[in-house]
Design an enzyme around this catalytic site. Structure first.
Site, PDB file in Angstrom:
ATOM      1  N   ASP A 128       0.851  -1.181   0.000  1.00  0.00           N
ATOM      2  CA  ASP A 128       0.000   0.000   0.000  1.00  0.00           C
ATOM      3  C   ASP A 128       0.893   1.239   0.000  1.00  0.00           C
ATOM      4  OD1 ASP A 128      -2.358   1.617   0.372  1.00  0.00           O
ATOM      5  OD2 ASP A 128      -1.774   1.782   2.481  1.00  0.00           O
ATOM      6  N   ASP A 173      -7.163  -1.966   3.256  1.00  0.00           N
ATOM      7  CA  ASP A 173      -6.223  -3.042   2.934  1.00  0.00           C
ATOM      8  C   ASP A 173      -6.610  -4.383   3.549  1.00  0.00           C
ATOM      9  OD1 ASP A 173      -4.542  -1.074   1.711  1.00  0.00           O
ATOM     10  OD2 ASP A 173      -3.784  -0.547   3.695  1.00  0.00           O
TER      11      ASP A 173
END
Length: 382
Positions: free
Chosen positions: A82, A275
């Protein structure tokens, strides 16, 4: 254990009836076989290495949730990272404000945006709140807030429906370029009223981490919900060429699944609610320290401090642990393969030599000690 007893009884019977030795010597050989054939070293070969490696990982700042996770570390081929809060510090700051609709004052728009963002845990929301606080505009409260992960927040403030988020949530038609900054759109009653620009800086260790991952044969890519221009700017700084931007939480999960469909073993590193699904879908989820509760729960490994260098450390430790496991199994199996024929009297017909139960016990203890000593080498892993 029944197999061990059968081997001992067969050894006793064969030497007594076929080998024509006395019952004392046949019993001695059977006892030696009973001792040598016990798979003690084999039984602790893997657990010993796993226990020491997980303990060492905790000392280094890694919480590994089980031995199966440790073994999976050695098989990873791709790693998705990420951007915000993982490759970057996760503390973006508002660096610009662009107004597109003059019916509302800039102060009202900033105050409304701050009221809406109080309902979000995203780092960009905190950036808006910090910006509003510096201007003394963070005192309003919003109602009927709806948080849409990966998109933004919609709420009612001062009788206006205010939405703050990215282009996936909002009917924004602006195509203005913002360079490396992340645009945060403010829409009031369906009208694109303003755009806030936020910037975040990459972690200082991110360049070395990406280089280290490539060195050990793990190819990184970036999965982010941010716009492509901002994602590419960070990717260029840290050395990641493959970038998938403007990903929703479902889009990140789909990207992981697509890589897995190519027979890749994929790890995911993230910190936010956006996420969590990708962390759970991946073959190995790594949650950043300070991430959301959902991300920490979904991850297989938790970084205990905000240091991205722990990621390649985890992979190195996993590979070293796997090597130690294989060495332990080799030595434990070798002990049984070599000692069992000796205990059964393979040298007795030609040399008159047998393995005493006393020496068999000593050899069995030494084999277990060698496995433990080899496993303890993992305590020196750095």
């Amino acid at each position: 254990m029944p197999c061990v007893l059968v081997l001992a009884l067969l050894t006793f019977a064969l030497w007594l009836m076929v080998g024509h030795v006395g019952p004392v010597r046949a019993s001695s050989m059977a006892i030696a076989v009973l001792i040598v054939a016990c798979p003690c070293a084999m039984g602790i070969a893997v657990p010993a290495a796993v226990t020491v490696a997980i303990g060492r990982a905790a000392q280094l700042g890694l919480l590994i949730k089980g031995g199966d996770v440790l073994e999976r570390l050695a098989d990873i081929q791709r790693i998705a990272l990420d951007k915000t809060g993982t490759l970057t510090h996760g503390t973006p700051a508002i660096v610009g404000f662009e107004q597109h609709y003059d019916a509302f004052s800039p102060h009202d728009l900033i105050a409304w945006a701050a009221a809406v963002e109080k309902n979000s845990t995203h780092p960009l929301a905190q950036a808006v709140l910090d910006y509003a606080q510096t201007l003394g505009l963070a005192g309003l409260a919003a109602t009927e807030a709806i948080v849409r992960p990966g998109e933004g927040v919609v709420a009612t403030v001062d009788a206006h429906v205010v939405a703050v988020g990215n282009s996936a949530l909002l009917p924004v038609t602006s195509t203005a370029e913002h360079g490396s900054a992340t645009p945060l759109y403010i829409v009031v009653d369906g009208v694109h009223a303003a755009t806030m620009l936020a910037e975040d800086q990459p972690r200082p260790e991110a360049i070395d981490v990406v280089r280290a991952l490539k060195t050990i044969g793990i190819q990184p890519l970036m999965l982010t919900g941010d716009v492509r221009a901002s994602a590419e700017a960070i990717g260029q700084q840290v050395g990641i060429e493959e970038i998938r931007a403007s990903c929703t939480p479902a889009g990140k999960t789909e990207a992981i699944a697509e890589l897995q469909s190519r027979h890749h073993r994929v790890a995911m590193v993230g910190d936010g609610i956006n996420d969590a699904a990708a962390l759970a879908t991946s073959d190995l989820g790594i949650a950043m320290a300070g991430g959301t509760d959902l991300a920490r729960e979904a991850g297989d490994i938790l970084l205990l401090r905000p240091d991205l260098r722990l990621v390649p450390t985890a992979f190195r430790l996993g590979r070293q642990a796997q090597r130690v496991m294989r060495q332990n199994i080799f030595w434990a199996l070798g002990y049984n393969v070599i000692m069992l024929p000796l205990a059964a009297g393979a040298l007795y017909p030609h040399f008159g030599l047998t393995l005493s139960p006393v020496f068999a016990s000593l050899a069995m203890a030494l084999s277990s000690l060698s496995v433990l000593a080899n496993s303890l080498r993992l305590r020196a892993a750095r």
